[in-house]
Design an enzyme around this catalytic site. Structure first.
Site, short mmCIF file in Angstrom:
data_model
loop_
_atom_site.label_atom_id
_atom_site.label_comp_id
_atom_site.label_asym_id
_atom_site.label_seq_id
_atom_site.Cartn_x
_atom_site.Cartn_y
_atom_site.Cartn_z
N HIS A 125 0.84 -1.20 0.00
CA HIS A 125 0.00 0.00 0.00
C HIS A 125 0.88 1.26 0.00
O HIS A 125 0.62 2.21 -0.74
CB HIS A 125 -0.92 -0.05 1.23
N GLU A 126 1.91 1.26 0.83
CA GLU A 126 2.76 2.45 0.93
C GLU A 126 3.58 2.65 -0.36
O GLU A 126 3.73 3.77 -0.85
CB GLU A 126 3.69 2.36 2.14
N HIS A 129 1.44 4.32 -2.93
CA HIS A 129 1.32 5.78 -2.80
C HIS A 129 2.46 6.47 -3.54
O HIS A 129 2.26 7.49 -4.21
CB HIS A 129 1.38 6.21 -1.32
N GLU A 184 -6.46 6.57 -1.05
CA GLU A 184 -6.36 5.35 -0.24
C GLU A 184 -6.87 4.15 -1.01
O GLU A 184 -6.24 3.09 -1.02
CB GLU A 184 -7.15 5.52 1.07
#
Ligand SMILES: [Zn+2]
Length: 265
Positions: A125-126, A129, A184
């Site tokens: 997920h990071e 980003h 997100e």
């Protein structure tokens, strides 16, 4: 006034050639240069390192092992860029990613993520980003919003310098602010695919969210990562909607011999 933001992006896109497309095909307004963003990321990371003690070596190896496995499956250009990850000693279950590939995971997150697969969903997920330029887009959109309608109604009059001036102010919002719900969800979808490609079981992403919910039970203060990541129920639904495809990617990865082994210390 929900239409203001898309209008702003469209108007500026028409005048500035500052538009890009995110990995999921969404058009983005990106006004800052990579160099500017990466420098801001480096500074913010240095600040974080000064504020929080580093966790033990075994935790660092654990998180680095997972990060390496995911970076390994990125396209060449992104694989060869700089990625650094550090575990910080803090009970608050948090993780963050900064432009320039600087990532941090708090030790509290290692308590909530029970195994490598769950933690891979956080790291994926990071990384997502960063790959999707979310920091640049956020800073750019904040600046565009500040320009206001008067400027937008005469887009031909916008000078680059003027924009950059406003952007300088926008940048003061900081790059550690929470991302929007759209960012997100996008990071969830991209991250899910990344972890599966690396051979981590994508179903663990749902378990991680359930653990986060359980950890915040009883109306207590939610873990940091959760409080900056709104609407848990929708997040799980979004992940589940992508799960079938992710499972196929996961099985292909396993068959291709991608079976990461990063034991939790
Ligand atoms: Zn996020």
């Amino acid at each position: 006034m929900r239409w203001l933001r898309p209008l702003a992006v469209t108007a500026l896109c028409a005048s500035l050639a500052a538009c890009s497309t995110s990995p999921t095909g969404r058009s983005q307004l990106l006004l800052l240069s990579d160099d500017q963003l990466n420098e801001m990321g480096r500074q913010a990371f240095t600040q974080y390192q000064q504020d929080l003690p580093s966790a033990d070596a075994a935790s660092q190896r654990y998180v680095q092992c997972i990060t390496r496995a995911i970076v390994e499956v990125l396209p060449e250009q992104q694989r060869s860029q700089q990625w650094s990850v550090q575990v910080f000693e803090s009970e608050q279950a948090n993780a963050f990613a900064l432009p320039g590939g600087y990532m941090g995971v708090n030790s509290g997150m290692l308590d909530i993520a029970e195994n490598q697969n769950q933690l891979a969903s956080v790291i994926g997920h990071e990384i997502a980003h960063v790959l999707a330029n979310h920091s640049n887009e956020r800073a750019s959109t904040e600046s565009a919003t500040q320009l206001g309608l008067s400027v937008l109604s005469s887009t031909s009059g916008i000078e680059n310098q003027q924009l950059l001036g406003v952007l300088g102010m926008g940048a003061e919002y900081g790059i550690l602010l929470p991302f929007s719900r759209r960012h997100e969800s996008e990071a969830d979808v991209i991250g899910l695919r990344l972890m599966a490609e690396a051979g981590f079981d994508p179903r663990a992403s749902v378990t991680l969210w359930e653990n986060m919910q359980a950890a915040s039970g009883g109306g207590a203060r939610p873990p940091g990562w959760m409080s900056t990541h709104p609407s848990q129920g929708q997040r799980i639904e979004g992940l589940q909607a992508e799960m079938q495809g992710a499972m196929q990617v996961y099985e292909q990865a396993r068959n291709a011999g991608r079976t990461p082994n990063c034991p939790r210390p």
